[in-house]
Structures are given as structure tokens and as C-alpha cells.
Design an enzyme around this catalytic site. Structure first.
Site, short mmCIF file in Angstrom:
data_model
loop_
_atom_site.label_atom_id
_atom_site.label_comp_id
_atom_site.label_asym_id
_atom_site.label_seq_id
_atom_site.Cartn_x
_atom_site.Cartn_y
_atom_site.Cartn_z
N HIS A 34 -4.07 1.77 -13.15
CA HIS A 34 -4.01 0.38 -12.66
C HIS A 34 -5.09 0.11 -11.61
CE1 HIS A 34 -1.15 -3.02 -13.00
NE2 HIS A 34 -1.81 -3.43 -11.94
N ARG A 89 -9.95 2.75 7.91
CA ARG A 89 -10.94 1.68 7.74
C ARG A 89 -10.42 0.30 8.17
NH1 ARG A 89 -11.51 5.85 4.65
NH2 ARG A 89 -13.59 6.49 3.93
C1 DLZ Z 1 0.10 -4.26 -9.30
C2 DLZ Z 1 -0.68 -3.82 -8.11
C3 DLZ Z 1 -0.74 -2.44 -7.78
C4 DLZ Z 1 -0.07 -1.38 -8.58
N1 DLZ Z 1 -1.41 -2.02 -6.71
C5 DLZ Z 1 -2.03 -2.93 -5.92
C6 DLZ Z 1 -2.75 -2.52 -4.77
O1 DLZ Z 1 -2.81 -1.34 -4.39
N2 DLZ Z 1 -3.38 -3.48 -4.05
C7 DLZ Z 1 -3.36 -4.81 -4.39
O2 DLZ Z 1 -3.97 -5.63 -3.68
N3 DLZ Z 1 -2.68 -5.21 -5.47
C8 DLZ Z 1 -2.01 -4.33 -6.22
N4 DLZ Z 1 -1.32 -4.74 -7.33
C9 DLZ Z 1 -1.22 -6.20 -7.59
C10 DLZ Z 1 -2.42 -6.78 -8.33
O3 DLZ Z 1 -3.52 -7.00 -7.47
C11 DLZ Z 1 -2.04 -8.18 -8.92
O4 DLZ Z 1 -1.48 -8.97 -7.93
C12 DLZ Z 1 -1.03 -8.04 -10.08
O5 DLZ Z 1 -1.49 -7.14 -11.07
C13 DLZ Z 1 -0.74 -9.42 -10.73
O6 DLZ Z 1 -1.94 -9.97 -11.31
#
Ligand code: DLZ
Length: 157
Positions: free
Chosen positions: A94, A133
Site C-alpha cells: 500500500h 523529521r
Molecule cells: C490507507 C492508508 C494507509 C494504509 N497508510 C497511510 C499512511 O501511512 N499515511 C497516509 O497519509 N495515508 C494512509 N492511508 C490512507 C490513504 O492515503 C488514503 O486516504 C486512502 O487510501 C483513501 O484514498
């Protein structure tokens, strides 16, 4: 004050008091992105930007920074956009998809709107690296993003 900000303040010729900035903030890993926001906001203020000329826009996650940035960059009055997010690697790919999507997305917004759209996104292997950071021993990347935005406006033809 961080070294990079001091250096820029010493050299900068641009008057930022009339420039308008948008800061787009991802809510995932909120503890980290709030610190990045504080760094970016304080950095802009120290560079001479007016408090009222800094507009904040929250989005759910880093992946949504692209559209948030586009909404802001399309506003005539906005001179530069700073995108802040934090993606921490998990057990699945992901991480790679989010990082790749937002990197291309932000680049495209910048080219399409011909405005500086700054990539203030931490892409770290763990939380410790992110904390380092975001106000830790490696500084605050939000503040660096503010400096980059100011520099881009300074060199804009
Ligand atoms: C789903 C997801 C995951 C697993 N990890 C993060 C992350 O570490 N940092 C972040 O900003 N967003 C994460 N997201 C959410 C995705 O950015 C996004 O909001 C979803 O996939 C919905 O489009």
C-alpha cells in the site's frame, strides 16, 4: 530557528507580505502532520508571510493531497501550495502505491497550474524515522517545505 531558515532569511530578496500560501494537510498520522504543519506555518511567518495569507485545507490521507492541492492551486489568489503528509511503511505494498500516486499527482498539479506545489511528504520505514523529521533530530520537514515554497516564488520568472 533552523539553519535552513536562517540562511534563507539572510539572503532572500523577495517580499512575501503580499503572497498567499495554501497548506494542504493529510490527517493520517495526525500527530506527525500537525507538527509538520506547525513547522510550515511558523516558517512562513518568519519569512514575512501574513497570518491571514496562509490558508489551511485538511484532506483524509496523503493520497488525497493531490486533489486538495489542485483545488487550492486553481484559486487565482494562491501563489504557492505546500502539501504535508506522512506515509509509514506497513506489511503490504500500500505504501508504494500511495507514495507513487501522490508524487506523480503533486508534480502534475504543479505543471498544470504552473505554480509551486511543494512535496512535504514524509515516506518513512517506521514511526521513529517520521518523528526524527517532524521536529526531531533531523529538523522539521514542514519548515523546509515553507522555505522551498518561498525560494520557488523568488526564482519565478
Ligand atoms: C490507507 C492508508 C494507509 C494504509 N497508510 C497511510 C499512511 O501511512 N499515511 C497516509 O497519509 N495515508 C494512509 N492511508 C490512507 C490513504 O492515503 C488514503 O486516504 C486512502 O487510501 C483513501 O484514498
Amino acid at each position: 530557528m533552523a539553519g535552513i531558515l536562517k540562511t534563507v532569511l539572510g539572503k532572500s530578496k523577495i517580499n512575501l507580505s503580499k503572497k498567499k500560501f495554501a497548506i494542504v494537510v493529510a490527517e493520517w498520522n495526525e500527530d506527525i502532520t500537525e507538527t509538520l504543519y506547525q513547522g510550515a506555518f511558523d516558517g512562513l511567518i518568519q519569512l514575512g508571510v501574513k497570518r491571514t495569507n496562509i490558508i489551511r485545507k485538511n484532506v483524509p490521507g496523503t493520497f488525497e493531497l493531490t486533489l486538495g492541492a489542485l483545488w487550492m492551486a486553481e484559486k487565482k489568489e494562491i501563489d504557492a501550495v505546500i502539501c504535508l503528509g506522512c506515509v509509514i511503511q506497513g506489511d503490504t505494498p500500500h505504501f508504494d502505491y500511495i507514495c507513487q500516486g501522490v508524487t506523480y499527482g503533486i508534480t502534475e498539479v504543479s505543471i498544470k497550474t504552473r505554480k509551486p506545489v511543494i512535496f512535504g511528504v514524509l515516506t518513512t520505514l517506521n514511526k521513529k524515522q517520521a518523528l526524527e523529521r517532524a521536529g526531531g533530530k533531523l529538523g522539521n520537514k514542514g519548515e523546509e517545505a515553507a522555505v522551498t515554497a518561498a525560494k520557488m516564488l523568488e526564482i519565478k520568472p
